[in-house]
Enzyme design. Structure first.
Site, mmCIF file in Angstrom:
data_model
loop_
_atom_site.group_PDB
_atom_site.id
_atom_site.type_symbol
_atom_site.label_atom_id
_atom_site.label_comp_id
_atom_site.label_asym_id
_atom_site.label_seq_id
_atom_site.Cartn_x
_atom_site.Cartn_y
_atom_site.Cartn_z
ATOM 1 N N GLU A 89 0.810 -1.216 0.000
ATOM 2 C CA GLU A 89 0.000 0.000 0.000
ATOM 3 C C GLU A 89 0.845 1.269 0.000
ATOM 4 O O GLU A 89 0.767 2.093 0.938
ATOM 5 C CB GLU A 89 -0.950 -0.005 1.198
ATOM 6 C CG GLU A 89 -1.885 -1.202 1.209
ATOM 7 C CD GLU A 89 -2.902 -1.155 2.351
ATOM 8 O OE1 GLU A 89 -2.815 -0.263 3.206
ATOM 9 O OE2 GLU A 89 -3.796 -2.021 2.370
ATOM 10 N N GLU A 94 -5.061 -8.707 0.954
ATOM 11 C CA GLU A 94 -5.705 -8.322 2.222
ATOM 12 C C GLU A 94 -7.184 -8.110 1.983
ATOM 13 O O GLU A 94 -7.575 -7.417 1.036
ATOM 14 C CB GLU A 94 -5.158 -6.987 2.766
ATOM 15 C CG GLU A 94 -3.841 -7.055 3.452
ATOM 16 C CD GLU A 94 -3.432 -5.700 4.038
ATOM 17 O OE1 GLU A 94 -4.316 -4.915 4.424
ATOM 18 O OE2 GLU A 94 -2.221 -5.456 4.088
#
Ligand code: IFM
Length: 479
Positions: A182, A385
């Site tokens: 991320e 995720e």
């Protein structure tokens, strides 16, 4: 590019299916990150990271929580490995703490740090669990931040050096690698909104950080290819599924899509920054941080793309006068995560919500997978995720977290639906194995499929964890 895509579902519109089967080679597991679970932040020569500094700064993290102890995973490795085996995980995605390997971000390796991850990898392999290593999940060595952090081009070069040390140490046993987790959060929350470490609030710095993270990714892919020729290399991005509030929201959607998604996918996967992003941010930066040759470094072939998905984002044009909503799910610490998008307002979405206040929208996952698949033909995807925070409690030795199980069921159903439509999805890693340090929210939010009592460090597999175990055993969505 299609920015907004309506998905019309013919059956199971609420995505609450059971019995849907996943292919035998579809990998199901769980994920964590070093700073969120390890604790032991001063043990065995580990250096300080920006999250140590940030969380020790009053007012930055809820309740003044820090990762100093977290789940004490560093000292409970064997027991946690046994827990993973009990759940039947097929894969475990973990991150490596850069300051454990290089306490000041460069120079000699701290052997104790390597040894810890070596034990972790050996323990996984001994239990038949595939290790998936993430090189960077936000814990930059503080010494590098003191020299400018991700706004300093040098940090990307240091990252390549660190990647080489890790690849040389673990590449004989780890086949699947993720460069960055991320990077949008690292750049735009770390240097833009200030809600994440290092807590800076400067739009130009956020954009420079974005570029240097992209560069770090490209350099690390090259290193991994060289040192571990058999490696499957990926990056994990947190995509924003951006929806317009009304017919006049097209420009708002485009701007946020550019900043949140295409700022990374375009250079990494297609070789160049989006022209509209450069134009939108022209008043913030002149983009002189992009040097000749950088795009070629960033644009590296990948073996798969890691997708993190939790909820959707709704935007509209802001009239510049009325009080502005900031409901994008990220605590705003004074700055903006969206440089150049002052004309955009984030709109609170319809529920239901998780305890993060994030809306539950499995159709967003299906939409995202279809979009990524259409835009990147031939590039396999993996959900690296997905999961949800809810308020859990242990009662009679059990955690009855029906909402989390329901969330997971609906998102696994969405993933299955995407696969039925031709998406090449290879795996699904639930966030998170353990309750852990949820960054600015400290320990006030629980994402685990295993409950952690932070006073005693006792672990209790939640009902959702048992559900995931049944899912893995049957390779089909359980009742
Ligand atoms: O806990 C985080 C993780 O570190 C990165 N992705 C989102 C999760 C939930 O906020």
């Amino acid at each position: 590019m299609t920015i907004q895509m309506q998905v019309h579902t013919r059956d199971s519109p609420d995505y609450r299916d059971s019995g849907l089967e996943f292919p035998a080679d579809f990998i199901i597991g769980a994920a964590t990150a070093a700073y969120q679970i390890e604790g032991a932040t001063t043990a065995d020569g580990r250096g300080a990271s920006i999250w140590d500094t940030f969380s020790a700064t009053p007012g930055k993290v809820v309740n003044g929580d820090t990762g100093a102890v977290a789940d004490d995973h560093y000292n409970r490795l064997e027991a946690d490995l046994d827990l993973m085996a009990e759940l039947g995980l097929e894969a475990y995605r973990f991150s490596i703490s850069w300051p454990r390997i290089q306490p000041t971000g460069s120079g000699a390796v701290n052997q104790a740090g390597i040894d810890f991850y070596s034990r972790l990898v050996d323990g996984l392999l001994a239990r038949g669990i595939r290790p998936i290593a993430t090189l960077y999940h936000w814990d930059l060595p503080q010494t590098l931040e003191d020299a400018g952090g991700w706004t300093n081009r040098e940090t990307a070069l240091r990252f390549a050096g660190y990647a080489r040390h890790v690849a040389e140490a673990l590449g004989d046993r780890v086949a699947v690698w993720t460069t960055l987790n991320e990077p949008w959060c690292s750049a735009f929350l770390g240097y833009g909104s200030g809600s994440h470490a290092p807590g800076r609030t400067d739009g130009a710095a956020a954009l420079a950080a974005m570029h240097h993270l992209n560069l770090a990714h490209g350099l690390a892919v090259r290193v991994l290819r060289e040192v571990v020729p058999r490696a499957q290399v990926s990056v994990t991005l947190n995509f924003h599924v951006v929806r317009g509030h009304d017919d006049a929201s097209g420009d708002a959607v485009r701007r946020i899509d550019a900043l949140a998604n295409r700022s990374f996918t375009q250079p990494m996967l297609h070789g160049g920054y989006p022209a509209d992003l450069i134009e939108d941010t022209a008043a913030v930066t002149d983009w002189s941080f992009v040097l000749p040759g950088d795009i070629e470094i960033i644009h590296q072939p990948l073996d798969f793309l890691g997708v993190n998905y939790y909820s959707t984002t709704r935007v509209r044009a802001w009239d510049g006068v009325s009080p502005r909503e900031h409901a994008d799910g990220h605590k705003n610490a004074g700055g903006s995560a969206w440089p150049g998008s002052e004309s955009v307002e984030f709109v609170r979405q319809d529920g239901p919500y998780t305890s993060m206040g994030w809306n539950i929208a499995p159709d967003g996952l299906e939409q995202l997978l279809l979009r990524l698949s259409a835009e990147n033909p031939g590039l396999p995807l993996a959900i690296t995720e997905n999961g949800a925070a809810f308020e859990d409690e242990v009662a009679d030795g059990r955690v009855r977290d029906e909402e989390r199980t329901d969330y997971l069921r609906r998102h696994f159903t969405a993933a299955h639906r995407a696969m039925q439509q031709g998406v090449d999805l290879r795996g699904y890693l639930v966030w998170s194995l353990l309750d852990n340090f949820e960054w600015g929210y400290g320990y006030s939010r629980r994402f685990g499929i295993v409950f952690v009592d932070y006073d005693t460090q006792e672990r209790t597999i939640k009902d959702s964890g048992r559900w995931v175990a049944r899912l893995i055993e049957r390779h089909a969505i359980p009742e």
